[in-house]
Design an enzyme around this catalytic site. Structure first.
Site, PDB file in Angstrom:
ATOM      1  N   GLU A  49       0.820  -1.219   0.000  1.00  0.00           N
ATOM      2  CA  GLU A  49       0.000   0.000   0.000  1.00  0.00           C
ATOM      3  C   GLU A  49       0.849   1.263   0.000  1.00  0.00           C
ATOM      4  O   GLU A  49       1.743   1.423   0.832  1.00  0.00           O
ATOM      5  CB  GLU A  49      -0.912  -0.004   1.225  1.00  0.00           C
ATOM      6  CG  GLU A  49      -1.914   1.127   1.214  1.00  0.00           C
ATOM      7  CD  GLU A  49      -3.122   0.794   2.063  1.00  0.00           C
ATOM      8  OE1 GLU A  49      -4.082   0.217   1.508  1.00  0.00           O
ATOM      9  OE2 GLU A  49      -3.092   1.072   3.266  1.00  0.00           O
ATOM     10  N   LYS A  51       0.908   4.894   0.907  1.00  0.00           N
ATOM     11  CA  LYS A  51       0.182   5.891   1.705  1.00  0.00           C
ATOM     12  C   LYS A  51       1.169   6.785   2.431  1.00  0.00           C
ATOM     13  O   LYS A  51       2.208   6.336   2.903  1.00  0.00           O
ATOM     14  CB  LYS A  51      -0.780   5.224   2.690  1.00  0.00           C
ATOM     15  CG  LYS A  51      -0.149   4.317   3.727  1.00  0.00           C
ATOM     16  CD  LYS A  51      -1.239   3.761   4.634  1.00  0.00           C
ATOM     17  CE  LYS A  51      -0.666   2.802   5.669  1.00  0.00           C
ATOM     18  NZ  LYS A  51      -1.724   2.229   6.520  1.00  0.00           N
ATOM     19  N   LYS A 111      -8.005   2.678  -2.923  1.00  0.00           N
ATOM     20  CA  LYS A 111      -8.511   2.546  -1.554  1.00  0.00           C
ATOM     21  C   LYS A 111      -8.990   3.906  -1.064  1.00  0.00           C
ATOM     22  O   LYS A 111      -8.223   4.860  -0.998  1.00  0.00           O
ATOM     23  CB  LYS A 111      -7.420   2.001  -0.639  1.00  0.00           C
ATOM     24  CG  LYS A 111      -7.952   1.511   0.694  1.00  0.00           C
ATOM     25  CD  LYS A 111      -6.854   0.832   1.479  1.00  0.00           C
ATOM     26  CE  LYS A 111      -7.369   0.351   2.818  1.00  0.00           C
ATOM     27  NZ  LYS A 111      -6.275  -0.030   3.718  1.00  0.00           N
ATOM     28  N   GLU A 164     -14.709  -5.028   1.963  1.00  0.00           N
ATOM     29  CA  GLU A 164     -14.086  -5.103   3.283  1.00  0.00           C
ATOM     30  C   GLU A 164     -15.114  -5.391   4.377  1.00  0.00           C
ATOM     31  O   GLU A 164     -16.165  -4.772   4.443  1.00  0.00           O
ATOM     32  CB  GLU A 164     -13.379  -3.784   3.589  1.00  0.00           C
ATOM     33  CG  GLU A 164     -12.688  -3.759   4.941  1.00  0.00           C
ATOM     34  CD  GLU A 164     -11.904  -2.487   5.148  1.00  0.00           C
ATOM     35  OE1 GLU A 164     -10.909  -2.282   4.418  1.00  0.00           O
ATOM     36  OE2 GLU A 164     -12.278  -1.681   6.026  1.00  0.00           O
ATOM     37  N   ASN A 185     -10.704  -6.734   7.614  1.00  0.00           N
ATOM     38  CA  ASN A 185      -9.871  -5.677   8.186  1.00  0.00           C
ATOM     39  C   ASN A 185      -9.652  -5.979   9.665  1.00  0.00           C
ATOM     40  O   ASN A 185     -10.606  -6.034  10.445  1.00  0.00           O
ATOM     41  CB  ASN A 185     -10.547  -4.307   8.017  1.00  0.00           C
ATOM     42  CG  ASN A 185      -9.578  -3.166   8.276  1.00  0.00           C
ATOM     43  OD1 ASN A 185      -8.468  -3.377   8.770  1.00  0.00           O
ATOM     44  ND2 ASN A 185      -9.978  -1.952   7.933  1.00  0.00           N
ATOM     45  N   GLU A 216      -6.318  -7.615   5.987  1.00  0.00           N
ATOM     46  CA  GLU A 216      -5.848  -6.225   5.929  1.00  0.00           C
ATOM     47  C   GLU A 216      -5.516  -5.697   7.326  1.00  0.00           C
ATOM     48  O   GLU A 216      -6.225  -6.001   8.276  1.00  0.00           O
ATOM     49  CB  GLU A 216      -6.944  -5.318   5.352  1.00  0.00           C
ATOM     50  CG  GLU A 216      -7.594  -5.781   4.062  1.00  0.00           C
ATOM     51  CD  GLU A 216      -8.847  -4.970   3.774  1.00  0.00           C
ATOM     52  OE1 GLU A 216      -8.848  -3.747   4.022  1.00  0.00           O
ATOM     53  OE2 GLU A 216      -9.849  -5.549   3.340  1.00  0.00           O
ATOM     54  N   SER A 217      -4.487  -4.911   7.411  1.00  0.00           N
ATOM     55  CA  SER A 217      -4.079  -4.176   8.626  1.00  0.00           C
ATOM     56  C   SER A 217      -3.379  -5.055   9.656  1.00  0.00           C
ATOM     57  O   SER A 217      -3.750  -6.212   9.868  1.00  0.00           O
ATOM     58  CB  SER A 217      -5.267  -3.480   9.304  1.00  0.00           C
ATOM     59  OG  SER A 217      -5.904  -2.588   8.438  1.00  0.00           O
TER      60      SER A 217
END
Length: 259
Positions: A49, A51, A111, A164, A185, A216-217
């Site tokens: 990702e 960011k 995203k 998600e 997530n 995710e995360s």
């Protein structure tokens, strides 16, 4: 009582009203499937990702070149690239995605806090191959269209959908949709707390019915990835751990080759 998730949605509406997503130019891009890239990957399928900041960590990287970062991710063996385009809380930019599209061949996920079809239109115009839709936004009625209608709109623009979820009930509903991928997530967007065992709890109880599951995360180390792979996740969306690294290509390789 409102929470941070509501703040994200309210601010998304404001960003839409500010015409941020009105994209005038439209380039032609070859379609690339994120789902296919994941299912055909012979190594750990890592979606890296791009960011600059996040609500939980604040500024992650300053003065970075999105094209150089994305090329390093591609060279490191990433399966796909997620690009934050939400400007208010993640310092994202549509221009980042447009630049990255010209720099790499990988499938790109846009995203964002997507609640309006105009955002899907922007995604297709700047070269995204997939978009993130968050099930809870639809459950809280922040979108005028239903989830099924938004998925159909995305597909009509040749965009795949990563849907998600965070809870068991959301995951169960997601399985019934036409989404191409299901995300779990590990971060609770109401509180921003992270627990990678969220993926474990959901996948222990429920069959994914051949849907591709992306965790995710919270994936900070290769051992985190291997834990989630053991839980049944087929792909891993990793942002902060990679963006904070001095050598992005090397860091991506660590995750991709972990065994």
């Amino acid at each position: 009582m409102s929470d941070f998730f509501d703040t994200l949605a309210w601010d998304a509406k404001q960003t839409i009203n500010e015409d941020y997503y009105k994209v005038s130019t439209k380039d032609t891009f070859s379609p690339v499937s994120l789902r296919k890239a994941i299912t055909e990957s012979r190594r750990n399928a890592v979606i890296t990702e791009v960011k600059a900041a996040s609500p939980s960590r604040g500024t992650i990287k300053t003065d970075f070149d999105p094209e150089k970062v994305s090329v390093a991710m591609e060279n490191g063996g990433a399966t796909g690239i997620s690009v934050l385009t939400e400007p208010k809380h993640f310092s994202g930019s549509l221009s980042y995605l447009a630049k990255i599209r010209k720099a790499v061949q990988l499938p790109i996920l846009m995203k964002d806090i997507i609640i309006n079809p105009i955002q899907l239109e922007a995604a297709s115009k700047i070269g995204a191959n997939a978009v993130l839709l968050i099930e809870a936004l639809f459950e809280r009625k922040y979108c005028e269209l239903s989830l099924d209608e938004m998925i159909a709109k995305a597909h009509s623009r040749k965009l795949e959908v990563l849907l998600e979820t965070h809870s068991e009930s959301e995951f169960q509903s997601a399985i019934e949709t036409d989404s191409d991928l299901i995300g779990i997530n590990n971060r609770d967007l109401r509180t921003l707390k992270v627990d990678i065992k969220i993926t474990e709890r959901i996948l222990k109880k429920y069959d994914s019915h051949e849907k591709v599951v992306v965790s995710e995360s919270g994936v900070m180390t290769p051992s985190d990835l291997l834990f989630l792979r053991g839980c049944g996740a087929q792909a891993f969306l990793i942002g902060s751990a990679i963006m904070m690294a001095d050598n992005i290509e090397k860091k991506v390789k660590e995750f991709v080759t972990a065994h």
